[in-house]
Design a protein around this motif. Structure first.
Motif, PDB file in Angstrom:
ATOM      1  N   MET A 278       0.674  -1.348   0.051  1.00 30.01           N
ATOM      2  CA  MET A 278      -0.356  -0.016  -0.138  1.00 30.01           C
ATOM      3  C   MET A 278       1.056   2.186   0.037  1.00 30.01           C
ATOM      4  O   MET A 278       1.543   1.716   0.870  1.00 30.01           O
ATOM      5  CB  MET A 278      -0.867   0.277   0.858  1.00 30.01           C
ATOM      6  N   LEU A 279       0.771   1.776  -1.209  1.00 33.01           N
ATOM      7  CA  LEU A 279       1.190   3.505  -0.687  1.00 33.01           C
ATOM      8  C   LEU A 279       0.852   4.482   0.469  1.00 33.01           C
ATOM      9  O   LEU A 279      -0.637   4.161   0.941  1.00 33.01           O
ATOM     10  CB  LEU A 279       1.083   4.674  -2.318  1.00 33.01           C
ATOM     11  N   SER A 280       1.456   4.935   0.943  1.00 30.78           N
ATOM     12  CA  SER A 280       1.527   5.898   2.097  1.00 30.78           C
ATOM     13  C   SER A 280       1.711   7.709   1.960  1.00 30.78           C
ATOM     14  O   SER A 280       2.266   7.753   0.794  1.00 30.78           O
ATOM     15  CB  SER A 280       2.033   5.435   3.157  1.00 30.78           C
ATOM     16  N   SER A 281       1.986   8.042   2.478  1.00 30.62           N
ATOM     17  CA  SER A 281       2.664   9.476   2.909  1.00 30.62           C
ATOM     18  C   SER A 281       3.148  10.289   4.057  1.00 30.62           C
ATOM     19  O   SER A 281       3.100   9.547   4.764  1.00 30.62           O
ATOM     20  CB  SER A 281       1.451  10.353   2.252  1.00 30.62           C
ATOM     21  N   ALA A 282       3.964  10.674   3.351  1.00 26.39           N
ATOM     22  CA  ALA A 282       5.089  10.744   4.803  1.00 26.39           C
ATOM     23  C   ALA A 282       4.115  11.665   5.993  1.00 26.39           C
ATOM     24  O   ALA A 282       3.811  11.826   7.274  1.00 26.39           O
ATOM     25  CB  ALA A 282       6.517  12.175   4.302  1.00 26.39           C
ATOM     26  N   ASN A 283       2.445  12.801   5.079  1.00 26.29           N
ATOM     27  CA  ASN A 283       1.736  13.873   6.186  1.00 26.29           C
ATOM     28  C   ASN A 283       0.955  13.538   4.658  1.00 26.29           C
ATOM     29  O   ASN A 283       0.716  13.571   4.550  1.00 26.29           O
ATOM     30  CB  ASN A 283       2.809  15.044   7.465  1.00 26.29           C
ATOM     31  N   LYS A 284      -0.133  14.775   5.948  1.00 28.13           N
ATOM     32  CA  LYS A 284      -1.357  14.199   5.474  1.00 28.13           C
ATOM     33  C   LYS A 284      -1.711  15.718   4.175  1.00 28.13           C
ATOM     34  O   LYS A 284      -2.558  15.480   3.378  1.00 28.13           O
ATOM     35  CB  LYS A 284      -2.407  14.383   6.357  1.00 28.13           C
ATOM     36  N   ASN A 285      -0.532  16.200   4.640  1.00 30.50           N
ATOM     37  CA  ASN A 285      -0.469  17.550   3.177  1.00 30.50           C
ATOM     38  C   ASN A 285      -0.092  16.756   2.708  1.00 30.50           C
ATOM     39  O   ASN A 285       0.666  18.234   1.763  1.00 30.50           O
ATOM     40  CB  ASN A 285      -0.401  18.981   4.041  1.00 30.50           C
ATOM     41  N   THR A 286       0.277  16.564   1.902  1.00 28.83           N
ATOM     42  CA  THR A 286       1.365  16.250   0.723  1.00 28.83           C
ATOM     43  C   THR A 286       1.061  15.327   0.060  1.00 28.83           C
ATOM     44  O   THR A 286       0.527  14.054   0.764  1.00 28.83           O
ATOM     45  CB  THR A 286       2.909  15.976   1.280  1.00 28.83           C
ATOM     46  N   ARG A 287       0.968  15.609  -1.417  1.00 29.48           N
ATOM     47  CA  ARG A 287       1.001  13.861  -2.405  1.00 29.48           C
ATOM     48  C   ARG A 287       1.875  13.419  -2.226  1.00 29.48           C
ATOM     49  O   ARG A 287       2.493  12.108  -3.541  1.00 29.48           O
ATOM     50  CB  ARG A 287       0.046  14.701  -3.093  1.00 29.48           C
ATOM     51  N   VAL A 288       3.477  13.437  -2.169  1.00 22.45           N
ATOM     52  CA  VAL A 288       4.332  12.522  -2.128  1.00 22.45           C
ATOM     53  C   VAL A 288       4.650  11.438  -1.352  1.00 22.45           C
ATOM     54  O   VAL A 288       3.734  11.333  -0.161  1.00 22.45           O
ATOM     55  CB  VAL A 288       5.913  13.142  -1.498  1.00 22.45           C
ATOM     56  N   LEU A 289       4.550   9.572  -2.248  1.00 29.06           N
ATOM     57  CA  LEU A 289       4.057   9.228  -1.279  1.00 29.06           C
ATOM     58  C   LEU A 289       4.922   8.209  -1.839  1.00 29.06           C
ATOM     59  O   LEU A 289       6.413   8.068  -2.219  1.00 29.06           O
ATOM     60  CB  LEU A 289       2.987   8.528  -2.413  1.00 29.06           C
ATOM     61  N   ASN A 290       5.091   6.627  -0.465  1.00 27.67           N
ATOM     62  CA  ASN A 290       6.587   5.604  -0.552  1.00 27.67           C
ATOM     63  C   ASN A 290       5.700   4.611   0.053  1.00 27.67           C
ATOM     64  O   ASN A 290       4.863   4.385   0.102  1.00 27.67           O
ATOM     65  CB  ASN A 290       7.723   6.523  -0.002  1.00 27.67           C
ATOM     66  N   VAL A 291       6.119   3.539  -0.730  1.00 25.61           N
ATOM     67  CA  VAL A 291       5.729   2.682  -0.225  1.00 25.61           C
ATOM     68  C   VAL A 291       7.264   2.544   1.022  1.00 25.61           C
ATOM     69  O   VAL A 291       8.410   2.603   0.126  1.00 25.61           O
ATOM     70  CB  VAL A 291       6.002   2.009  -1.106  1.00 25.61           C
ATOM     71  N   LYS A 292       7.850   1.290   1.404  1.00 25.57           N
ATOM     72  CA  LYS A 292       7.787   0.486   2.417  1.00 25.57           C
ATOM     73  C   LYS A 292       7.982  -0.444   2.968  1.00 25.57           C
ATOM     74  O   LYS A 292       6.995  -0.834   3.133  1.00 25.57           O
ATOM     75  CB  LYS A 292       8.101   1.749   3.724  1.00 25.57           C
TER      76      LYS A 292
END
Length: 143
Positions: A83-97
């Protein structure tokens, strides 16, 4: 000669650093402390790429790697994957770990890669610093 602040190039987002228009690829130390022997593979997708490919937080993806060509394909899947997540709710930068395992690509420090988007998904090439060995490249920097 003129000096330019790196803050204009690299924008901090939460605890992550995001280079605009580049895919971030890293191997992070996992578990409790750097001596845990656990690592994770992290891919950071910049806002511009996420918007173009229409990835959103919560989408499920698969990561396909061609070791010979060093190419990575990130594509949306309906079942399985991560699942893709984001660093915080105010960004559309996504990450997967994901938990790193022997044979997966690893790198001693974060690298940034150019990408293309085609009918298969998001495609980028891993630089020569990335290895595919049975030992995590990050371990070398944590001694």
């Amino acid at each position: 000669m003129a000096f330019e602040s790196l803050q204009k190039i690299v924008k901090p987002v939460g605890r992550s650093i995001v280079v605009p228009n580049k895919i971030g690829f890293a191997t992070d130390v996992g578990g409790r402390g750097k001596n845990s022997g656990r690592f994770s593979l992290r891919i950071t997708i910049p806002e511009s790429a996420a918007k173009e490919i229409r990835f959103i937080k919560g989408d499920r993806i698969d990561i396909l790697v061609d070791k010979e060509s060093r190419m990575v394909l990130v594509k949306r899947v309906s079942q399985g994957g991560w699942m893709l997540s984001s660093a915080n709710k105010n960004t559309r930068v996504l990450n997967v770990k994901i938990t790193w395992a022997p044979g997966m690509p690893s790198v001693a420090t974060t690298v940034y890669c150019d990408y293309i988007i085609d009918e298969r998904g998001l495609v980028f090439e891993l630089p020569d610093e990335v290895s595919f060995g049975d030992d995590c490249a990050r371990r070398e920097t944590d001694d």
